[in-house]
Design a protein around this motif. Structure first.
Motif, PDB file in Angstrom:
ATOM      1  N   PRO A 171      -7.453   6.951  -1.552  1.00  0.00           N
ATOM      2  CA  PRO A 171      -8.816   6.774  -1.045  1.00  0.00           C
ATOM      3  C   PRO A 171      -9.737   7.935  -1.405  1.00  0.00           C
ATOM      4  CG  PRO A 171      -7.236   7.070   0.760  1.00  0.00           C
ATOM      5  CD  PRO A 171      -6.449   6.881  -0.474  1.00  0.00           C
ATOM      6  N   TYR A 215       0.552   4.377  -2.530  1.00  0.00           N
ATOM      7  CA  TYR A 215       0.358   5.763  -2.077  1.00  0.00           C
ATOM      8  C   TYR A 215       1.509   6.655  -2.542  1.00  0.00           C
ATOM      9  CZ  TYR A 215      -3.521   4.600   1.101  1.00  0.00           C
ATOM     10  OH  TYR A 215      -4.728   4.224   1.623  1.00  0.00           O
ATOM     11  N   LEU A 254      -6.914   5.098   4.803  1.00  0.00           N
ATOM     12  CA  LEU A 254      -8.008   4.422   4.097  1.00  0.00           C
ATOM     13  C   LEU A 254      -9.289   4.445   4.931  1.00  0.00           C
ATOM     14  CD1 LEU A 254      -8.766   2.553   1.626  1.00  0.00           C
ATOM     15  CD2 LEU A 254      -8.220   0.639   3.142  1.00  0.00           C
ATOM     16  N   ALA A 262       0.826  -1.202   0.000  1.00  0.00           N
ATOM     17  CA  ALA A 262       0.000   0.000   0.000  1.00  0.00           C
ATOM     18  C   ALA A 262       0.864   1.257   0.000  1.00  0.00           C
ATOM     19  CB  ALA A 262      -0.920   0.003   1.219  1.00  0.00           C
ATOM     20  N   ASN A 269      -3.673  10.807   1.451  1.00  0.00           N
ATOM     21  CA  ASN A 269      -5.120  10.644   1.287  1.00  0.00           C
ATOM     22  C   ASN A 269      -5.558  10.548  -0.170  1.00  0.00           C
ATOM     23  OD1 ASN A 269      -5.472  10.807   4.073  1.00  0.00           O
ATOM     24  ND2 ASN A 269      -5.794  13.003   4.052  1.00  0.00           N
ATOM     25  N   PHE A 311     -11.319  -0.806  -1.519  1.00  0.00           N
ATOM     26  CA  PHE A 311     -10.994  -0.985  -0.107  1.00  0.00           C
ATOM     27  C   PHE A 311     -10.228  -2.292   0.096  1.00  0.00           C
ATOM     28  CE2 PHE A 311     -11.986  -2.386   4.213  1.00  0.00           C
ATOM     29  CZ  PHE A 311     -11.778  -1.236   4.947  1.00  0.00           C
ATOM     30  N   ILE A 332      -6.577  -2.156  -1.347  1.00  0.00           N
ATOM     31  CA  ILE A 332      -5.594  -1.461  -0.522  1.00  0.00           C
ATOM     32  C   ILE A 332      -5.304  -2.257   0.756  1.00  0.00           C
ATOM     33  CG2 ILE A 332      -5.078   0.672   0.708  1.00  0.00           C
ATOM     34  CD1 ILE A 332      -6.921   2.107  -1.315  1.00  0.00           C
TER      35      ILE A 332
END
Length: 574
Positions: A317, A73, A156, A69, A314, A333, A336
């Motif tokens: 998400p 990101y 998330l 993840a 952020n 969801f 991730i």
């Protein structure tokens, strides 16, 4: 649909649905872990799964571990900061570094076929100080990695559910710890297969859906017209992106590839003849997925979306909550959660192996270490590491900054570690002093604690140019051997000389990484080339190996008894 930053309320997953998704995901992984569990766990299998994992599982595990993840990101953050070339630099160089592991991996497995950690091999090669340096750097790196994954999970939950950031990090930490604690690396590697399938499938659906929901190709023209992007951010060949993102990441990810215990653990676990196809498959899977996910950050840039609370963590998400419907939002969801869990469990397994093999096992000695105590040490380590990462996650650091810092820190170790597997003259003193010297120079340059100008600036730039040669030489050596590596390194340094001075000093992140490589190389080389050390690599196999020999003997005895019983049955049948 207007961006969320302009006042639109983000779509969120209701609490009952979140609970259902968490129960399904972590319940499923826990069930998988239960099916592979044993009444009496083997300490060596807990660390490396018996050194015989097949291609499908090993390739999926390597891919899942590298696609975490945090990398998703960070790729989106690179896209938002540097435009279209940001994710390409992040994903392409990261993928290439996976590919560069396998030639060195083959050599490592040849000299240490039954090892559990790289630090354990350094103990056999050099001694305690070198082992502790590599083990210590991995403890720090894995805790930071675990922290960044918890941060990703917290972000998330905070954006896509009514639950808070703190609740998110606790749920993720508890879920990962629950299914990893009993079977260790075996649980990690087996659950990776399901997790990577979920990740790749979800990414293949979500990215194009968000793209067309956000306006399709027209968003790029609209973004340029609105002044949301600079000419540099529109370029595929952005020098700004390369110097601030691409080049530092090349140095960082090469260090990740060589120094990271989560990668080394899979290297020791996979069947030796499957190392090459495993790493090639992971290269393709990682590159395609991470570049694609990073494009969500590029879309956010062109759309003029401001990250919620000014936090770039952020972005993914936020884009999912803005442009996906309820069903696909649940899929995002799971994607991730799967990506962060696959790496978080790898970090826990890596930390437990270091504590078991390097801290407890080698201090007692092979043959004297109690396998049951080793398992207890490993499980306690997982619990303590989870608690520490939860504490650090509350600080909500920038994930991209964390990753680049850890990679640069490991850059101090790359040359000493690799040379130790090939060059008989490298001494324990050369290894230890070179790593410490590189760290002492790296930190002030990286964090700009000293003014890099005048003579000092030229010195840093000269070391940086040498660092470029070291990185290129290491890459060339892995695939082509010593002579081509020297040519590649020399050409690289000569090519940079005309513009390197009065230029590289402006990029502290890149300079810090390059200086780490250069100093460790220079110190290690000049302390070793005249040494009388003539190391016998066969010694490594004698010092490293299985700790849990009793369980192995029990299994052999059971197998022998079973075989005798089968023969007796056959004779009775006749």
């Amino acid at each position: 649909m207007p961006p969320a930053s302009e006042g639109q309320e983000l779509l969120q997953i209701s609490i009952p649905v979140v609970v259902l998704l968490i129960v399904l995901f972590y319940g499923g992984t826990l069930l998988m872990s239960y099916f592979i569990s044993r009444k009496k766990e083997n300490a060596d299998d807990y660390m490396t799964a018996g050194n015989k994992i097949g291609f499908g599982i090993s390739a999926a595990s390597m891919t899942a571990t590298w696609i975490w993840a945090s990398s998703m990101y960070a790729s989106a953050e690179a896209g938002y900061n540097y435009g279209v070339s940001g994710p390409i630099h992040y994903g392409f160089w990261g993928a290439l570094m996976i590919l560069f592991i396998y030639p060195f991996g083959k050599r490592i497995r040849k000299v240490a076929p039954k090892a559990h950690t790289l630090a354990e091999v350094m103990y056999a090669r050099h001694g305690r100080s070198s082992q502790l340096m590599l083990a210590g750097s991995n403890v720090l790196g894995s805790v930071i990695s675990l922290t960044s994954n918890f941060i990703a999970g917290g972000a998330l939950f905070a954006i896509l559910t009514p639950l808070s950031f703190g609740t998110g990090i606790v749920v993720v930490a508890a879920g990962v710890l629950l299914y990893t604690l009993w079977s260790g690396f075996r649980a990690s590697v087996m659950t990776d297969f399901g997790q990577v399938m979920a990740m790749l499938g979800a990414a293949a659906i979500i990215i194009p859906v968000v793209f067309f929901a956000a306006g399709g190709p027209g968003m790029f023209e609209a973004g340029v017209a609105a002044g949301n992007v600079s000419p540099e951010q529109q370029s595929f060949f952005s020098s700004d992106a390369f110097m601030n993102q691409g080049a530092p990441y090349i140095a960082a990810v090469l260090a990740y590839a060589i120094g990271n215990q989560t990668i080394a653990q899979r290297l020791f676990a996979v069947r030796e003849d499957l190392i090459k196809p495993t790493f090639i498959t992971a290269t393709v899977g990682y590159g395609a997925t991470i570049i694609g996910i990073g494009m969500l950050g590029v879309m956010a840039l062109y759309l003029g979306i401001s990250p919620l609370d000014g936090d770039l963590n952020n972005l993914i998400p936020q884009m999912a909550g803005t442009y996906l419907g309820p069903v696909l939002l649940c899929l995002a969801f799971i994607m991730i959660i799967g990506s962060l869990s696959s790496t978080a469990d790898s970090d826990l397994s890596a930390l437990s192996s270091i504590a078991m093999a390097d801290i407890y096992g080698q201090s007692k000695g092979r043959g004297k270490a109690n396998p049951r105590t080793m398992l207890t040490v490993g499980r306690v380590t997982m619990i303590v590491a989870t608690a520490a990462a939860l504490y650090f996650a509350t600080a909500r650091f920038s994930i991209l900054d964390l990753l680049v810092f850890v990679g640069a820190m490991w850059g101090c170790l790359v040359f000493p570690v690799i040379s130790s597997f090939y060059w008989k003259k490298v001494t324990n003193a050369a290894f230890s002093v070179s790593v410490l010297a590189a760290l002492v120079i790296f930190l002030p340059v990286r964090f700009e604690w000293i003014p890099v100008d005048g003579i000092l600036g030229y010195g840093v730039e000269l070391l940086s140019i040498v660092g470029i040669g070291v990185i290129l030489g290491i890459m060339g050596f892995g695939f082509f051997g010593m002579k081509p590596a020297l040519i590649i390194a020399t050409v690289g340094m000569v090519a940079v000389l005309p513009f390197g001075f009065n230029f590289l000093r402006d990029y502290s992140v890149l300079s810090g990484s390059l200086v780490a490589y250069a100093v460790s190389f220079l110190v290690c080389y000049f302390m070793s080339f005249r040494s009388k050390e003539n190391f016998d690599y066969s010694v490594i196999q004698k010092i490293t190996g299985d700790f849990d020999t009793q369980n192995d003997a029990d299994e052999s005895e059971q197998l022998e008894t079973s075989s005798v019983g089968n023969v007796a049955t056959d004779k009775q049948g006749e």
